[in-house]
Scaffold this active site. Structure first.
Site, PDB file in Angstrom:
ATOM      1  N   HIS A 141       0.869  -1.185   0.000  1.00 37.67           N
ATOM      2  CA  HIS A 141       0.000   0.000   0.000  1.00 37.67           C
ATOM      3  C   HIS A 141       0.905   1.233   0.000  1.00 37.67           C
ATOM      4  O   HIS A 141       2.026   1.195   0.533  1.00 37.67           O
ATOM      5  CB  HIS A 141      -0.846  -0.046   1.277  1.00 37.67           C
ATOM      6  CG  HIS A 141      -1.941   0.966   1.366  1.00 37.67           C
ATOM      7  ND1 HIS A 141      -1.706   2.259   1.744  1.00 37.67           N
ATOM      8  CD2 HIS A 141      -3.263   0.868   1.153  1.00 37.67           C
ATOM      9  CE1 HIS A 141      -2.859   2.915   1.761  1.00 37.67           C
ATOM     10  NE2 HIS A 141      -3.824   2.088   1.401  1.00 37.67           N
ATOM     11  N   ASP A 218       2.211  -4.925   7.703  1.00 28.25           N
ATOM     12  CA  ASP A 218       1.033  -4.086   7.478  1.00 28.25           C
ATOM     13  C   ASP A 218      -0.180  -5.019   7.594  1.00 28.25           C
ATOM     14  O   ASP A 218      -0.499  -5.765   6.671  1.00 28.25           O
ATOM     15  CB  ASP A 218       1.122  -3.456   6.086  1.00 28.25           C
ATOM     16  CG  ASP A 218      -0.154  -2.709   5.707  1.00 28.25           C
ATOM     17  OD1 ASP A 218      -1.137  -2.782   6.456  1.00 28.25           O
ATOM     18  OD2 ASP A 218      -0.153  -2.075   4.643  1.00 28.25           O
ATOM     19  N   GLN A 221      -5.393  -5.241   6.647  1.00 29.97           N
ATOM     20  CA  GLN A 221      -6.451  -6.088   6.061  1.00 29.97           C
ATOM     21  C   GLN A 221      -6.476  -7.483   6.668  1.00 29.97           C
ATOM     22  O   GLN A 221      -7.186  -8.352   6.143  1.00 29.97           O
ATOM     23  CB  GLN A 221      -6.257  -6.202   4.541  1.00 29.97           C
ATOM     24  CG  GLN A 221      -6.338  -4.900   3.790  1.00 29.97           C
ATOM     25  CD  GLN A 221      -7.720  -4.245   3.842  1.00 29.97           C
ATOM     26  OE1 GLN A 221      -8.705  -4.854   4.263  1.00 29.97           O
ATOM     27  NE2 GLN A 221      -7.804  -2.993   3.443  1.00 29.97           N
ATOM     28  N   LYS A 244     -11.247  -0.188  10.143  1.00 26.68           N
ATOM     29  CA  LYS A 244     -11.463  -1.327   9.247  1.00 26.68           C
ATOM     30  C   LYS A 244     -11.907  -2.551  10.039  1.00 26.68           C
ATOM     31  O   LYS A 244     -12.003  -3.657   9.498  1.00 26.68           O
ATOM     32  CB  LYS A 244     -10.169  -1.655   8.499  1.00 26.68           C
ATOM     33  CG  LYS A 244      -9.717  -0.561   7.533  1.00 26.68           C
ATOM     34  CD  LYS A 244      -8.496  -1.003   6.772  1.00 26.68           C
ATOM     35  CE  LYS A 244      -7.768   0.129   6.085  1.00 26.68           C
ATOM     36  NZ  LYS A 244      -8.468   0.667   4.930  1.00 26.68           N
ATOM     37  N   CYS A 383      -4.731   2.701  -3.630  1.00 27.93           N
ATOM     38  CA  CYS A 383      -3.422   3.073  -3.057  1.00 27.93           C
ATOM     39  C   CYS A 383      -2.346   2.040  -3.373  1.00 27.93           C
ATOM     40  O   CYS A 383      -1.456   1.785  -2.555  1.00 27.93           O
ATOM     41  CB  CYS A 383      -3.511   3.321  -1.550  1.00 27.93           C
ATOM     42  SG  CYS A 383      -4.521   4.726  -1.126  1.00 27.93           S
TER      43      CYS A 383
END
Ligand code: PLP
Length: 425
Positions: A141, A218, A221, A244, A383
């Site tokens: 991202h 990261d 998600q 999220k 992104c």
């Protein structure tokens, strides 16, 4: 209990926790919820961008403002003490949620992006120099890619990318060659927000640690929809955003191994992170407060913990299994339409999202047509511009699923996609 054996979710019950899912959309967007013609049931499939918020999380925010709104760590009056305890305990809950050792390892940030910038500035600017290398993946991202790119430019460190293969998976042979004694940081997305790829983070961490490099995960998600444990992953740092995962906007978390955070200099200076100041110098508070300068986002931090508890109560394994079923259904149905290109690995090996393009229909047009059916999806580069360049497209449409979505909602998406194909044929 394994994902396979876990009890299915009672989605109809869960949907009652999210009143927004019962609203209609359409009409005049300048008067939210009240526009003329707003008679189409909402189908919310933009969860990878921001998920919806259950009542109990909204209530936690309202309760803070109604009952004990106060600054933390600065007062000995009752409200301040109540707010401080709740805010501090919120760190414990979030720490537990990802298997951290304790609140010392959890810094509340604004979001995933800020968590990355914190490490890039506080660690990267201090530690990196010419000859050093930061290894990313081609599917990062922008929050990670641009941040390390800029730190590389400022420090002289080189930024290298682990290639993504035809199926949207990392080339781990290339990773083994790219990660060397010059590597100081490997930063990788756990679940790609574009390809849906679930990356082998533990293997990357082994490679990195063999060369004494750190690993930044990261997890924007992955933490929302599957059990994530920082030790199982071998993460030195890990970042995620509350918005999220059923929590509010404006708050996220950085996990960092305690000894590394101890060695790092602060990122921002000011109140709350200070222990002692003279006109000549200052010393810092204990972790995690050393990295939380100024008045923090108290209400949202407390609500973040409430969101973690909500997801725990529903069960992360069950959420993962539910999302898996929806994803497989959406993937297979879209794939069966000859004019659809789906990006990333096969249906049974991906996170809960599908990015795709329909021949002859621009992703933005598609998104606009499905919006007429009440369906919220995302269109753009998500992104990940360099990855889209590699895929040979400027944009894609992305449907992303969460615990409250149903097969019937995917059917509405499919109907809308068919209508778009018809329109542009
Ligand atoms: N990383 C990934 C994989 C994401 O999907 C996102 C958000 O879309 C981010 C980082 C940035 O998250 P935030 O905007 O909450 O900082």
């Amino acid at each position: 209990m394994g994902v396979q054996e876990s009890e299915p979710l009672d989605v109809e019950r869960i949907r009652e926790d999210f009143p927004i899912l019962g609203r209609k959309v359409g009409g005049d967007v300048s008067t939210p919820g009240e526009g003329p013609g707003d008679d189409t049931p909402l189908v919310y499939l933009d969860n990878a961008a921001t998920s919806q918020t259950p009542d109990r999380v909204v209530d936690a925010i309202a309760e803070y403002y109604r009952v004990y709104n106060s600054n933390v760590h600065r007062g000995i009056h009752s409200l301040s003490q109540e707010a401080s305890v709740a805010y501090e305990e919120a760190h414990d809950t979030v720490a537990d949620f990802v298997g951290a050792e304790g609140r010392e390892e959890i810094v509340f940030t604004k979001n995933t992006t800020e968590a990355m910038n914190l490490v890039a500035y506080a660690w990267g600017l201090e530690e990196l120099g010419p000859g050093d290398e930061v290894v990313l993946t081609e599917m990062e991202h922008h929050a990670s890619l641009v941040t390390w790119q800029q730190i590389g430019k400022r420090t002289g460190a080189a930024v290298k990318y682990i290639p993504v293969d035809e199926q949207g998976r990392l080339d781990m042979d290339a990773a083994a060659e790219l990660i060397t004694d010059d590597t100081r940081m490997v930063s990788a997305v756990h679940v790609s927000n574009t390809l849906g790829t679930i990356n082998p983070i533990a293997d990357l961490a082994d490679l990195a640690h063999d060369h004494d490099a750190y690993v930044f995960v990261d997890a924007a998600q992955s933490v929302p929809n599957r059990p994530v444990d920082v030790s199982d992953l071998g993460a030195d740092f890990l970042a995620f955003s509350a918005h999220k995962m059923c929590g509010p906007t404006g708050v996220g978390a950085l996990y960092g191994r305690e000894h590394i955070l101890e060695e790092m200099q602060p990122y921002l200076y000011g109140g709350d992170m200070i222990r002692k100041v003279t006109y000549d110098d200052a010393t810092w508070e204990d972790l995690p407060w050393k990295f939380e300068a100024g008045t923090p986002n108290v209400a949202d931090g407390i609500a973040f913990a409430e969101a973690c508890e909500y997801l725990d109560d529903v069960g992360l394994e069950r959420i993962q299994a539910h999302e898996q079923q929806l994803t497989e259904y959406a993937y297979e149905e879209l794939d069966a339409r000859g004019d659809v290109t789906i990006y990333g690995p096969p249906a049974d090996d991906r996170g809960g999202l599908v990015a795709f393009n329909v021949d002859g229909v621009h992703a933005h047009d598609l998104s606009s047509i499905v919006n007429d059916y009440g369906v919220a999806i995302r269109a753009g580069d998500h992104c990940t511009q360099p990855l889209h360049d590699k895929l040979g497209v400027a944009a894609s449409a992305r449907a992303s699923f969460y615990l409250y979505n149903t097969r019937e909602e995917i059917d509405v998406l499919l109907e809308a996609v068919d209508a778009a194909v018809e329109l542009f044929a």
